[in-house]
Design a protein around this motif. Structure first.
Motif, short mmCIF file in Angstrom:
data_model
loop_
_atom_site.label_atom_id
_atom_site.label_comp_id
_atom_site.label_asym_id
_atom_site.label_seq_id
_atom_site.Cartn_x
_atom_site.Cartn_y
_atom_site.Cartn_z
N UNK A 191 100.70 43.73 89.06
CA UNK A 191 100.32 43.70 90.46
C UNK A 191 98.83 43.98 90.68
N UNK A 192 98.12 44.31 89.61
CA UNK A 192 96.68 44.53 89.74
C UNK A 192 96.00 43.23 90.12
N UNK A 193 95.07 43.29 91.04
CA UNK A 193 94.38 42.09 91.49
C UNK A 193 93.49 41.54 90.40
N UNK A 194 93.55 40.23 90.18
CA UNK A 194 92.73 39.58 89.17
C UNK A 194 91.41 39.13 89.78
N UNK A 195 90.35 39.19 88.98
CA UNK A 195 89.05 38.72 89.43
C UNK A 195 89.03 37.20 89.49
N UNK A 196 88.16 36.67 90.31
CA UNK A 196 88.02 35.23 90.42
C UNK A 196 87.55 34.64 89.10
N UNK A 197 87.92 33.38 88.85
CA UNK A 197 87.43 32.70 87.66
C UNK A 197 85.91 32.68 87.68
N UNK A 198 85.32 32.87 86.51
CA UNK A 198 83.86 32.88 86.42
C UNK A 198 83.25 34.25 86.61
N UNK A 199 84.08 35.27 86.91
CA UNK A 199 83.55 36.63 87.11
C UNK A 199 83.00 37.20 85.81
N UNK A 200 83.64 36.88 84.70
CA UNK A 200 83.22 37.44 83.41
C UNK A 200 82.00 36.69 82.86
N UNK A 201 80.85 36.86 83.56
CA UNK A 201 79.56 36.39 83.06
C UNK A 201 78.95 37.57 82.31
N UNK A 202 78.73 37.38 81.04
CA UNK A 202 78.43 38.53 80.19
C UNK A 202 76.99 38.97 80.32
N UNK A 203 76.78 40.23 80.65
CA UNK A 203 75.47 40.87 80.54
C UNK A 203 75.28 41.36 79.11
N UNK A 204 76.35 41.81 78.50
CA UNK A 204 76.38 42.19 77.09
C UNK A 204 77.65 41.58 76.51
N UNK A 205 77.54 40.47 75.78
CA UNK A 205 78.74 39.73 75.37
C UNK A 205 79.59 40.49 74.35
N UNK A 206 80.83 40.06 74.27
CA UNK A 206 81.76 40.61 73.29
C UNK A 206 81.37 40.06 71.91
N UNK A 207 81.02 40.95 71.00
CA UNK A 207 80.66 40.55 69.63
C UNK A 207 81.58 41.31 68.69
N UNK A 208 82.71 40.73 68.32
CA UNK A 208 83.68 41.45 67.50
C UNK A 208 83.29 41.48 66.02
N UNK A 209 83.77 42.48 65.33
CA UNK A 209 83.62 42.57 63.88
C UNK A 209 84.88 42.03 63.23
N UNK A 210 84.70 41.17 62.23
CA UNK A 210 85.86 40.62 61.53
C UNK A 210 86.57 41.76 60.79
N UNK A 211 87.86 41.96 61.05
CA UNK A 211 88.55 43.11 60.46
C UNK A 211 88.67 43.02 58.94
N UNK A 212 88.41 44.14 58.30
CA UNK A 212 88.51 44.19 56.84
C UNK A 212 89.93 43.88 56.37
N UNK A 213 90.92 44.32 57.14
CA UNK A 213 92.31 44.07 56.75
C UNK A 213 92.59 42.58 56.65
N UNK A 214 92.12 41.80 57.64
CA UNK A 214 92.33 40.35 57.62
C UNK A 214 91.61 39.72 56.42
#
Length: 254
Positions: free
Chosen positions: A158-181
């Motif tokens: 029931x949480x309100x969702x943000x409009x499409x295009x809201x996630x314009x990154x000021x600091x983008x998601x930069x994931x680390x490849x997991x060692x387990x994988x």
């Protein structure tokens, strides 16, 4: 049911070995050997399928051709009212899926009209609309959710969702490849994440919406990277604070 069987077989959902039951117009199918629990509805040219396979939940709408990988749709289903969402198109198949399959499935438990309006995928295309009367079938939907150990109720829906295009990154998601994988020889992964927008554009209350493959560390890596990221806020910051954004984190070993 022939058209439905062909469509589902194309994505590995159907098998003659499966045992079938009928519950309130939904076809409920289980195959313990393949770890599959499947609830389907046939509307002729369109079918919907809720599938738990090896612990992963999918929601599929078939018979929907599109020319883009992530079509924009406007959805009404239960408590979801005229919400703009970015769905996923299956490669080389007329099948689309919502970004939050569990949330979507829970909205259909009590039945009602599923209304999906698909934006044109390219110049010259027309918008398309699918209005599907879904019969109530709490038992069938709950059995599929339970097979994937997914809660039958969640206030997050029931949480309100943000409009499409809201996630314009000021600091983008930069994931680390997991060692387990990496240690298991897994070279690719994909995680859908949902987060609430907090003050300063930080992301809070993040959760894994889907993870492929599971058990290789991709989900936790995506969550850690999401906590380090930040989105741009509009001038009217309060209009988005607390709203939920969803995004996909993709992993590829370098």
């Amino acid at each position: 049911m022939r058209r439905l069987a062909l469509a589902l077989a194309a994505v590995g959902l159907a098998s003659p070995a499966m045992a079938q039951d009928v519950s309130a117009d939904w076809d409920l199918t289980t195959d313990p050997a393949r770890q599959v629990t499947l609830a389907t509805l046939n509307f002729g040219s369109n079918q919907i399928a809720l599938r738990c396979k090896t612990g992963v939940l999918d929601f599929l709408l078939t018979g929907v051709p599109t020319t883009v990988a992530s079509p924009a749709v406007t959805v009404t289903a239960g408590a979801i009212q005229n919400e703009r969402q970015q769905w996923l198109a299956w490669p080389d198949q007329p099948i689309i899926s919502p970004p939050e399959p569990a949330r979507f499935a829970r909205q259909l438990r009590a039945g009602g009209e599923l209304d999906i309006r698909l934006d044109p995928g390219s110049a010259g295309e027309r918008p398309r609309r699918y209005r599907l009367p879904v019969p109530p079938s709490i038992a069938a939907v709950d059995q599929v959710l339970s097979a994937c150990s997914i809660p039958l109720n969640d206030d997050w829906d029931l949480r309100q969702r943000a409009e499409l295009g809201t996630a314009v990154w000021a600091r983008p998601v930069i994931p680390e490849f997991p060692e387990l994988a990496a240690s298991r020889g897994v070279e690719n992964g994909e995680v859908a994440v949902g987060c609430a927008i907090a003050a300063g554009g930080l992301l809070d209350e993040c959760r894994i919406l889907s993870e492929t493959p599971q058990g290789a560390g991709f989900g936790q890596s995506a969550l850690r990277s999401a906590k380090r990221s930040r989105v741009e806020l509009p001038d009217d910051e309060e209009s988005v604070i607390g709203k939920v954004v969803t995004f996909t984190v993709r992993f590829r070993i370098s």
